[in-house]
Design a protein around this motif. Structure first.
Motif, PDB file in Angstrom:
ATOM      1  N   ASN A 175       0.523  -1.008   0.321  1.00 47.76           N
ATOM      2  CA  ASN A 175       0.143  -0.128   0.222  1.00 47.76           C
ATOM      3  C   ASN A 175       0.333   1.180  -0.381  1.00 47.76           C
ATOM      4  O   ASN A 175       1.885   1.172   0.493  1.00 47.76           O
ATOM      5  CB  ASN A 175      -0.645  -0.081   1.418  1.00 47.76           C
ATOM      6  N   PRO A 176       0.958   2.055  -1.151  1.00 49.07           N
ATOM      7  CA  PRO A 176       1.620   3.423  -1.028  1.00 49.07           C
ATOM      8  C   PRO A 176       1.863   4.827  -0.018  1.00 49.07           C
ATOM      9  O   PRO A 176       2.602   4.865   0.668  1.00 49.07           O
ATOM     10  CB  PRO A 176       1.504   4.097  -2.287  1.00 49.07           C
ATOM     11  N   ARG A 177       0.180   4.152   0.704  1.00 48.31           N
ATOM     12  CA  ARG A 177       0.320   5.040   1.854  1.00 48.31           C
ATOM     13  C   ARG A 177       0.592   4.967   2.825  1.00 48.31           C
ATOM     14  O   ARG A 177       1.215   5.350   3.975  1.00 48.31           O
ATOM     15  CB  ARG A 177      -1.039   5.599   2.041  1.00 48.31           C
ATOM     16  N   LEU A 185      11.675   2.038   2.857  1.00 49.82           N
ATOM     17  CA  LEU A 185      12.317   3.248   2.134  1.00 49.82           C
ATOM     18  C   LEU A 185      12.358   3.934   2.458  1.00 49.82           C
ATOM     19  O   LEU A 185      12.689   4.392   2.367  1.00 49.82           O
ATOM     20  CB  LEU A 185      11.504   2.947   0.986  1.00 49.82           C
ATOM     21  N   GLY A 186      11.411   4.366   3.188  1.00 43.22           N
ATOM     22  CA  GLY A 186      11.397   6.612   3.538  1.00 43.22           C
ATOM     23  C   GLY A 186      12.675   6.868   4.299  1.00 43.22           C
ATOM     24  O   GLY A 186      12.863   7.188   4.655  1.00 43.22           O
ATOM     25  N   GLY A 187      11.651   5.827   5.754  1.00 38.45           N
ATOM     26  CA  GLY A 187      12.754   5.396   7.366  1.00 38.45           C
ATOM     27  C   GLY A 187      14.850   5.679   6.725  1.00 38.45           C
ATOM     28  O   GLY A 187      14.827   5.716   7.020  1.00 38.45           O
ATOM     29  N   ILE A 188      14.570   4.479   5.266  1.00 31.28           N
ATOM     30  CA  ILE A 188      16.105   4.408   5.245  1.00 31.28           C
ATOM     31  C   ILE A 188      16.938   5.312   4.272  1.00 31.28           C
ATOM     32  O   ILE A 188      17.604   5.319   3.583  1.00 31.28           O
ATOM     33  CB  ILE A 188      16.802   3.186   5.273  1.00 31.28           C
ATOM     34  N   LEU A 193      13.200   5.573  -4.419  1.00 33.48           N
ATOM     35  CA  LEU A 193      12.954   4.299  -4.853  1.00 33.48           C
ATOM     36  C   LEU A 193      11.191   4.098  -4.118  1.00 33.48           C
ATOM     37  O   LEU A 193      10.661   2.875  -4.551  1.00 33.48           O
ATOM     38  CB  LEU A 193      13.305   3.073  -4.141  1.00 33.48           C
ATOM     39  N   GLN A 194      10.571   5.210  -3.586  1.00 31.12           N
ATOM     40  CA  GLN A 194       9.283   4.101  -3.172  1.00 31.12           C
ATOM     41  C   GLN A 194       8.187   4.139  -4.530  1.00 31.12           C
ATOM     42  O   GLN A 194       8.129   5.270  -5.598  1.00 31.12           O
ATOM     43  CB  GLN A 194       8.416   5.647  -2.546  1.00 31.12           C
ATOM     44  N   GLN A 195       7.177   3.768  -4.931  1.00 27.28           N
ATOM     45  CA  GLN A 195       7.062   3.475  -5.815  1.00 27.28           C
ATOM     46  C   GLN A 195       5.315   3.426  -5.318  1.00 27.28           C
ATOM     47  O   GLN A 195       4.736   2.752  -3.711  1.00 27.28           O
ATOM     48  CB  GLN A 195       6.861   1.746  -6.575  1.00 27.28           C
ATOM     49  N   GLU A 196       4.278   3.147  -6.540  1.00 21.71           N
ATOM     50  CA  GLU A 196       2.619   2.878  -5.851  1.00 21.71           C
ATOM     51  C   GLU A 196       2.409   1.380  -6.512  1.00 21.71           C
ATOM     52  O   GLU A 196       1.560   0.886  -6.058  1.00 21.71           O
ATOM     53  CB  GLU A 196       2.117   3.744  -7.575  1.00 21.71           C
ATOM     54  N   TRP A 197       3.761   1.100  -6.502  1.00 17.29           N
ATOM     55  CA  TRP A 197       3.509  -0.653  -6.420  1.00 17.29           C
ATOM     56  C   TRP A 197       2.650  -1.490  -7.332  1.00 17.29           C
ATOM     57  O   TRP A 197       2.767  -1.891  -8.448  1.00 17.29           O
ATOM     58  CB  TRP A 197       3.408  -1.788  -5.206  1.00 17.29           C
TER      59      TRP A 197
END
Lengths: 343, 316
Positions: A175-177, A185-188, A193-197
């Motif tokens: 889930n993107p949100r 990914l945000g944390g590191i 690299l965050q995606q909508e997957w």
């Protein structure tokens, strides 16, 4: 060689209830129909009685649907009413000209190639690490890593969970949100690299493959690990003494000796990858989307019947799936044919 | 590629024969008293660190999503959104009770217990009966029956799904537990028969023969002599079937549409569809965890048997 065993069991069947030896029948004595019947009953009554119920249940719920499915694929049956007529190869003709069908075939073939390859590859890799990655002890050139049973227990977790549960878990993860993946990914600091997957048509199918691999690697680690521990350690010892490195021993000793198991695993994984119904239906947008990017044959069968009322076409897709399965099995059988190794 | 040459070499290969082909010639010509222990152990040490690293990495990849779900199930909805990886500020077990009673996870759970309980007993009974006869008796058509059962393993179930739905409807078995039980039994038979047939073949015939000479009937011999002897095989295949049926998703999705009769997997997926809409994520995670924990718990207790049971079929 099993034959002798059956014969003796059969002899017991005939011998005990009647108290006569079956071999003692004289060719001159003519048996009445009744006697013949009784003898047949004595001989076959028990096996037939024991088989009847399982065979009936199996025939009604498994065999007959498979056969009907082939029959219905030549009709224009909607699945809603009971009247339909034969239409020959019309459904198949429709299939060959349907874009979504070809997309689904493409996705299934991709799944069929990638998922077994990656799963079995990782399975072999980790099993090898477990079995020969250990610190060398005295008198043993190779040994298992410490705590290998703990690794196996943990790796096996996904295997005991329902695919439905796993699919939901990963739907939340992607889930993107609020999903774990983007948050991680945000944390590191890898926000880029965050995606909508699953909402990204380019990524969605790969996301599903990750899930299918994630579920099944553990099974093959355990399976291959059991096979590897059966390989005599002196094979490795000898090779290492002769200067081979461990990677060579994997390709020259482990893999050839495990080949049968790998091949079985390949077929299992192939059937599993062809299915993909649950992951597509539960995880994807649409489902099958975005824009048919995750459409697979299994899910098409379902929607054609229960959403579109085109049971005839649905069964034709099912038959197409069967054909893909058979082709796959033949290819694996051909590619994998090796001399069987005894050790 | 290398494997092609191997088969001829390996079986007869003595310890020194196989490696020279693989090793560079210079290394192969070592004096016989040379002990490469130093080299092996240093290589082993690097490998050891590397393998532990990789193994731990995969261990994390497996456990983190599961831990994340457990953590999320104990958070408030707000926490789930603001800090997905944060620890819950306080443990909200009320999410679990809300999922269990209000979201009907409890009912789905009991439905599943009922269906799987009945179908597991049925599968084991019918499967072992068929397997015993196929393993121990000669009769016309035996091979045909055996291949009919075993062939079922290699066909995709989806192919049968559409006609199966209508077979069930015509027999008024849709939306009934006994209908689902029969279907579970039928689709579990191929593997059960395949596995148990080869298992019964490995058992000695003498005990059964002795029992029959003592006057036991065939049926009695089967239930009182053969089944107890086959216990290890029955446990393996029983575990396999239990997990397969407990985790079944596709069959109930098609065959059970009545909301009250849903099984756990299916109920959970339906719940996800409706709860996401409502935004009650915490109850959803709680439902997921409630469905996950019993199976994981049983697995951890019986890990050895479960691993053996699930892999037994592929090792044959």
């Amino acid at each position: 060689m099993q034959h002798g065993k059956h014969q003796s069991a059969t002899a017991v069947v005939a011998k005990v209830p009647g108290g006569k030896h079956p071999g003692a029948k004289s060719p001159r004595v003519k048996l009445s129909t009744r006697q013949k019947f009784e003898r047949a009953y004595r001989q076959y009554g028990f096996p037939v009685g024991f088989l009847a119920l399982p065979v009936v249940v199996y025939a009604i719920f498994v065999v007959s649907p498979f056969i009907q499915s082939i029959y219905y694929s030549f009709t224009d049956w909607t699945g809603l009413s009971s009247d339909f007529k034969m239409v020959g190869f019309k459904n198949y003709d429709w299939l060959l000209h349907d874009d979504v069908f070809w997309k689904a075939v493409g996705h299934n073939v991709l799944l069929l190639l990638v998922v077994p390859l990656v799963t079995l590859g990782l399975g072999l890799f980790f099993a090898f690490m477990l079995n020969v990655g250990g610190r060398s002890k005295k008198n043993a050139a190779v040994s298992g890593v410490r705590g290998s049973s703990i690794y196996k227990v943990v790796y096996f977790f996904p295997q005991v969970l329902s695919i439905a549960i796993v699919a939901l878990l990963f739907q939340f993860t992607y889930n993107p949100r609020n999903g774990a993946l983007n948050a991680f990914l945000g944390g590191i600091g890898l926000d880029s690299l965050q995606q909508e997957w699953l909402a990204d048509p380019k990524l969605a199918l790969w996301c599903l493959m990750v899930v299918m691999v994630w579920c099944n690697v553990g099974f093959y680690v355990v399976l291959f690990s059991a096979g590897m521990s059966a390989i005599p350690k002196d094979f490795y010892e000898a090779a290492l003494l002769d200067g081979a490195n461990r990677i060579t021993t994997f390709f020259k000793i482990t893999l050839p000796l495990l080949w049968d198991t790998v091949q079985t695993g390949w077929i299992y994984m192939g059937i599993l990858a062809l299915d993909a119904f649950a992951v597509v239906q539960i995880m994807t947008v649409g489902p099958g989307g975005p824009a048919d990017a995750t459409q697979v044959l299994g899910y098409m069968v379902y929607t054609k019947t229960f959403r579109d009322g085109q049971a005839g076409r649905a069964t034709a897709i099912g038959v197409a799936m069967l054909i893909v399965t058979l082709i796959f099995a033949v290819i694996v059988g051909r590619l994998g044919r090796r001399e069987r190794l005894e050790y | 590629m290398t494997a092609q040459a191997q088969p001829s070499e390996l079986p007869g290969a003595t310890k020194t024969e196989e490696a020279p082909g693989a090793a560079p010639p210079a290394k192969g010509q070592r004096p016989p008293h040379f002990t490469p222990e130093g080299r092996i152990s240093s290589e082993g040490k690097v490998l050891n660190v590397f393998s532990h690293g990789m193994l731990v990495l995969w261990g994390l990849l497996v456990t983190l999503p599961l831990l994340w779900a457990v953590m999320s199930s104990l958070k408030t909805d707000k926490e789930i959104f603001t800090s997905p990886w944060g620890l819950p500020s306080s443990l909200h077990f009320d999410n679990w009770s809300r999922a269990w009673s209000k979201s009907n996870i409890g009912d789905f759970f009991l439905n599943t217990v009922l269906v799987v309980g009945c179908s597991l007993i049925g599968t084991m009974l019918l499967g072992s009966m068929a397997a015993y006869v196929l393993a121990r008796f000669e009769f016309p058509g035996k091979r045909f029956v055996y291949f009919l059962f075993v062939g079922g393993m290699s066909f995709p179930v989806i192919l049968a799904l559409v006609p199966l739905f209508f077979v069930m409807r015509n027999m008024s078995l849709l939306n009934t537990f006994h209908g689902l039980v029969l279907v579970y039994i039928a689709y579990s038979l191929p593997f059960t028969v395949f596995f148990l047939t080869s298992f019964f073949k490995t058992l000695p015939t003498s005990v059964a023969e002795a029992a029959m000479l003592d006057g036991a009937s065939q049926t009695r011999t089967f239930f009182q002599v053969m089944l107890p002897m086959a216990k290890p095989g029955l446990i393996s295949v029983g575990i396999f079937n239990f997990l397969g049926q407990w985790n079944q998703y596709m069959l109930p999705t098609v065959l059970i549409t009545d909301e009250k009769k849903r099984v756990l997997t299916q109920g959970l997926v339906q719940l996800a569809a409706s709860q996401q809409y409502k935004g009650d994520w915490s109850a959803l995670f709680a439902g997921l965890v409630l469905a996950m924990l019993p199976v994981l718990g049983v697995y951890i207790v019986f890990q050895r048997q479960v691993q053996a049971g699930l892999t037994a079929g592929a090792l044959k």
